[in-house]
Design a protein around this motif. Structure first.
Motif, PDB file in Angstrom:
ATOM      1  N   ALA A  77     -92.009 -19.541 -84.371  1.00 29.28           N
ATOM      2  CA  ALA A  77     -92.617 -19.657 -85.690  1.00 29.28           C
ATOM      3  C   ALA A  77     -93.168 -18.286 -86.090  1.00 29.28           C
ATOM      4  CB  ALA A  77     -93.707 -20.719 -85.667  1.00 29.28           C
ATOM      5  N   GLY A  78     -93.810 -18.235 -87.250  1.00 32.19           N
ATOM      6  CA  GLY A  78     -94.400 -16.975 -87.696  1.00 32.19           C
ATOM      7  C   GLY A  78     -94.223 -16.696 -89.164  1.00 32.19           C
ATOM      8  N   PRO A  79     -93.018 -16.879 -89.729  1.00 34.11           N
ATOM      9  CA  PRO A  79     -92.851 -16.583 -91.147  1.00 34.11           C
ATOM     10  C   PRO A  79     -93.505 -17.634 -92.054  1.00 34.11           C
ATOM     11  CG  PRO A  79     -90.752 -16.454 -89.966  1.00 34.11           C
ATOM     12  CD  PRO A  79     -91.735 -17.105 -89.057  1.00 34.11           C
ATOM     13  N   MET A  80     -94.034 -17.167 -93.170  1.00 29.40           N
ATOM     14  CA  MET A  80     -94.540 -18.032 -94.230  1.00 29.40           C
ATOM     15  C   MET A  80     -94.360 -17.294 -95.551  1.00 29.40           C
ATOM     16  SD  MET A  80     -98.400 -19.530 -94.993  1.00 29.40           S
ATOM     17  CE  MET A  80     -98.459 -20.654 -93.599  1.00 29.40           C
ATOM     18  N   ALA A  81     -94.094 -18.050 -96.608  1.00 29.44           N
ATOM     19  CA  ALA A  81     -93.987 -17.465 -97.943  1.00 29.44           C
ATOM     20  C   ALA A  81     -94.649 -18.399 -98.936  1.00 29.44           C
ATOM     21  CB  ALA A  81     -92.528 -17.221 -98.316  1.00 29.44           C
TER      22      ALA A  81
END
Length: 377
Positions: A77-81
């Motif tokens: 996990a890790g990405p967010m927008a």
């Protein structure tokens, strides 16, 4: 006679429905997959980086959408927008998240809860395979997504394959969360679907209990939603042997008891269902197509119909091919949101280009008025 298929085309497909006896029916399909004006690339895959398994949440203002996803298939996990305009443009938020979030794994999912005192929270869950099973919501925000903090894990009794596939608010203000697991939480058959309840907006959860286990089949990735009159819950489930249709079950007592799982209509056969009600009361449910003998099998599609169609085992109205997958059946895991103007925003991971680039996270936009009109032609 030869037919030329335009960017938005109408196809007719022959399918088999099981309604006590098998019968051939014609089921219409509207094809929007080549209409690139509808597409927004949230993050582009590269020859080295695979972007996978997004989920989304729409905020109460009707235009702010958060999306989370992972790197590689079921990976870190890790990405967010965040989109502030209903999915037209996106801003990455990775550097605003707790650094420990990058250690979490396997298909993060994002939800908004409001506790019985009116406190709003955003939660991002993930599975963290091999360590804690499902951790307690990995990261949480109490200010609408401006700041996030990491939370402690739930514990071994919540071991699972993936985190919550869906969540719904119950009439008493608590939330019902559904997920699946294999033996001892492992990703292997036989699979079963479980549920747990939080009465404080996600801070604590009840002991999980099994609600769907089917001999010879593998129910998983449940999507729970409410009937139009609010009196019944329906859960659609992926059937992971892929030997027939998907599964569905119903509850008339807010999830205390569930009916025996049965086959869905043919048109709803797929993986990782997620859907919304349109402004006119119809359902739009997106998924990876796994319907037997479907000409769009493996692609990202949406089913359009009514709750009564599902309840009565009817075929529904039509399906929409949303995006074409250049990696066979490796797509889906969608976020689906309905905006105030009737626009449906469906987000998925998909091998969007037929080249060396790996999977991207893409959203597509449409209104039922548009697909209805194409169907009418």
């Amino acid at each position: 006679m030869k037919y030329i298929i335009t960017l938005v085309s109408i196809l007719c497909i022959v399918c088999t429905l099981s309604t006590g006896a098998e019968e051939l029916v014609k089921f219409p399909l509207v094809d929007l997959s080549n209409d690139t004006k509808r597409h927004v690339i949230i993050v582009e895959g590269t020859p080295e980086i695979y972007q996978g398994h997004p989920t989304t949440v729409l905020m109460p203002d009707g235009k702010t959408i958060f999306a989370v996803w992972c790197i590689k298939h079921g990976g870190k996990a890790g990405p967010m927008a965040r989109s502030d305009d209903g999915g037209k443009t996106w801003t990455r938020l990775d550097d605003q998240l707790p650094p420990g979030f990058t250690k979490h794994e396997n298909c993060p999912s994002i939800y908004r809860t409001v506790d019985q005192q009116g406190k709003e929270r955003l939660w991002v869950f993930s599975a963290w395979i091999g360590r804690f099973g499902m951790p307690m919501p990995n990261i949480m925000s109490e200010d609408g997504g401006k700041t996030w903090k990491e939370m402690p894990p739930l514990g071994k009794k919540f071991r699972c394959v993936m985190t919550f596939s869906s969540m719904i608010r119950l009439k008493d203000g608590s939330y019902l969360g559904l997920y699946h697991r294999g033996p001892e939480g492992a990703d292997r058959a036989p699979l079963e679907v479980l549920q747990t309840v939080t009465r404080d907006g996600g801070l604590t959860w009840s002991d999980p209990c099994v609600i769907a286990k089917v001999e010879g089949k593998n129910p998983c990735e449940p999507f729970v939603f409410r009937s139009p009159d609010g009196g019944e819950l329906c859960t659609l489930m992926r059937e992971n042997t892929h030997k027939g249709n998907s599964l569905m079950m119903f509850s008339n007592d807010e999830g205390t008891k569930w009916s025996k799982p049965v086959d869905t209509p043919w048109g709803l056969s797929g993986d990782r269902h997620m859907g919304v009600y349109s402004k006119d009361g119809r359902l739009v449910i997106a998924f990876r197509d796994q319907a037997p003998k479907s000409p769009t099998k493996g692609h990202f599609v949406a089913w359009v119909g009514t709750y009564d169609d599902i309840k009565q085992g009817k075929s529904g109205q039509y399906r929409v091919k949303l995006l074409h997958s250049y990696a066979g059946g490796d797509c889906g895991y969608p976020g689906v949101e309905s905006l105030p103007d009737g626009t449906i925003v469906a987000t998925t991971y998909i091998k969007y280009w037929n080249d060396k680039r790996k999977h991207s996270v893409v959203c597509t936009r449409f209104k039922l008025a548009e697909t209805d009109a194409q169907l009418g032609k």
